[in-house]
Design a protein around this motif. Structure first.
Motif, short mmCIF file in Angstrom:
data_model
loop_
_atom_site.label_atom_id
_atom_site.label_comp_id
_atom_site.label_asym_id
_atom_site.label_seq_id
_atom_site.Cartn_x
_atom_site.Cartn_y
_atom_site.Cartn_z
N ILE A 19 -12.01 4.22 4.82
CA ILE A 19 -11.69 4.99 3.93
C ILE A 19 -10.32 4.53 3.28
CG2 ILE A 19 -10.28 7.23 3.55
CD1 ILE A 19 -11.56 8.25 6.19
N THR A 20 -10.27 4.37 1.97
CA THR A 20 -9.00 3.71 1.26
C THR A 20 -8.17 4.71 0.96
OG1 THR A 20 -10.55 1.90 0.34
CG2 THR A 20 -8.42 2.24 -0.71
N ARG A 21 -7.04 4.36 1.45
CA ARG A 21 -5.86 5.42 1.07
C ARG A 21 -4.79 4.83 0.23
NH1 ARG A 21 -5.84 10.88 3.65
NH2 ARG A 21 -7.38 10.83 5.12
N THR A 22 -4.20 5.69 -0.95
CA THR A 22 -3.18 5.22 -1.53
C THR A 22 -1.83 5.95 -1.11
OG1 THR A 22 -4.49 4.64 -3.27
CG2 THR A 22 -2.44 4.85 -3.95
N GLU A 23 -0.86 5.32 -0.75
CA GLU A 23 0.26 6.18 -0.32
C GLU A 23 1.60 5.75 -1.24
OE1 GLU A 23 0.53 4.87 3.79
OE2 GLU A 23 -0.83 6.47 4.22
N THR A 24 2.65 6.62 -1.60
CA THR A 24 3.56 6.35 -2.25
C THR A 24 4.89 6.23 -1.34
OG1 THR A 24 2.59 7.45 -4.32
CG2 THR A 24 4.91 7.06 -4.30
N ASN A 25 5.61 5.15 -1.56
CA ASN A 25 6.81 5.14 -0.93
C ASN A 25 7.67 6.03 -1.38
OD1 ASN A 25 9.40 4.34 -0.03
ND2 ASN A 25 8.55 2.25 0.81
N ALA A 26 8.22 6.92 -0.69
CA ALA A 26 9.40 7.87 -1.09
C ALA A 26 10.45 7.43 -1.72
CB ALA A 26 9.55 8.77 0.16
N GLU A 27 10.94 6.17 -1.26
CA GLU A 27 12.24 5.61 -1.79
C GLU A 27 12.29 4.77 -3.01
OE1 GLU A 27 14.20 3.35 1.33
OE2 GLU A 27 14.03 5.08 3.04
N THR A 28 10.85 4.07 -2.69
CA THR A 28 10.70 2.91 -4.03
C THR A 28 9.78 3.40 -5.03
OG1 THR A 28 9.01 1.78 -3.12
CG2 THR A 28 11.42 1.17 -2.53
N GLN A 29 9.27 4.81 -4.67
CA GLN A 29 8.03 5.08 -5.79
C GLN A 29 6.93 4.02 -5.67
OE1 GLN A 29 7.81 8.19 -6.43
NE2 GLN A 29 9.67 8.44 -5.11
N GLU A 30 6.86 3.10 -4.85
CA GLU A 30 5.91 2.15 -4.85
C GLU A 30 4.59 2.45 -4.19
OE1 GLU A 30 5.53 -2.18 -2.91
OE2 GLU A 30 7.18 -2.10 -4.38
N GLU A 31 3.20 2.13 -4.81
CA GLU A 31 2.18 2.78 -4.38
C GLU A 31 1.71 1.41 -3.34
OE1 GLU A 31 -0.65 4.02 -6.98
OE2 GLU A 31 0.53 5.93 -7.49
N ASN A 32 1.21 1.91 -2.12
CA ASN A 32 0.62 0.77 -1.10
C ASN A 32 -0.72 1.45 -0.99
OD1 ASN A 32 2.97 -0.73 -0.99
ND2 ASN A 32 3.66 1.02 0.33
N VAL A 33 -1.68 0.55 -1.26
CA VAL A 33 -3.25 0.81 -0.89
C VAL A 33 -3.61 0.42 0.76
CG1 VAL A 33 -5.59 0.53 -1.45
CG2 VAL A 33 -3.62 0.76 -3.23
#
Length: 142
Positions: free
Chosen positions: A97-111
């Motif tokens: 499963i591929t998840r995209t998460e957003t860092n709450a502090e930097t708003q950077e998306e990590n896959v």
């Protein structure tokens, strides 16, 4: 269900203890209707990976020559009856499963990929305890 990793490992270890190296193809055409075929799902899609070894070992141990395997639900959909108490053979389904998460502090998306494995049970098309009113053994090319 018993740990699927352990189940497959136990099958391979048992074969090794009996002097058979499963990856060296101890099976032969005489055991499987004149040819060695990959184990197939009910829809004629070949199994891959460790499922090939596991199902070949099960077919040899139980004397099955038909390469076709199906789940209980697939059997029902085809009009094939699996008798109560029948024991099937374990196989595994591996995916991710591929998840995209957003860092709450930097708003950077990590896959990131999350890998998982699921075990399930299949039945061979010629098990003695299956009432199979239709022919589901595919005709395979030459």
């Amino acid at each position: 269900m018993k740990d699927i990793y352990q189940n497959i490992t136990d099958q391979i270890v048992s074969a090794l203890e009996n002097g058979v190296r499963p990856w060296h193809q101890p099976w032969n055409a005489a055991q499987m209707e004149g040819r060695v075929a990959l184990p197939l799902r009910h829809n004629v899609v070949a199994y891959r990976g460790v499922n090939v070894l596991a199902l070949w070992m099960q077919a040899m141990a139980k004397g099955y020559s038909a390469p076709v395997w199906m789940t209980f639900r697939q059997a029902l959909a085809l009009g094939v009856n699996v008798r109560k108490g029948e024991k099937g053979s374990p196989v595994v389904y591996a995916a991710k499963i591929t998840r995209t998460e957003t860092n709450a502090e930097t708003q950077e998306e990590n896959v990131r990929d999350i890998h998982y494995m699921k075990g399930y049970t299949v039945f061979n098309a010629e098990q003695k305890s299956m009432d199979c009113p239709i022919s589901i053994t595919p005709s395979l090319p030459g």
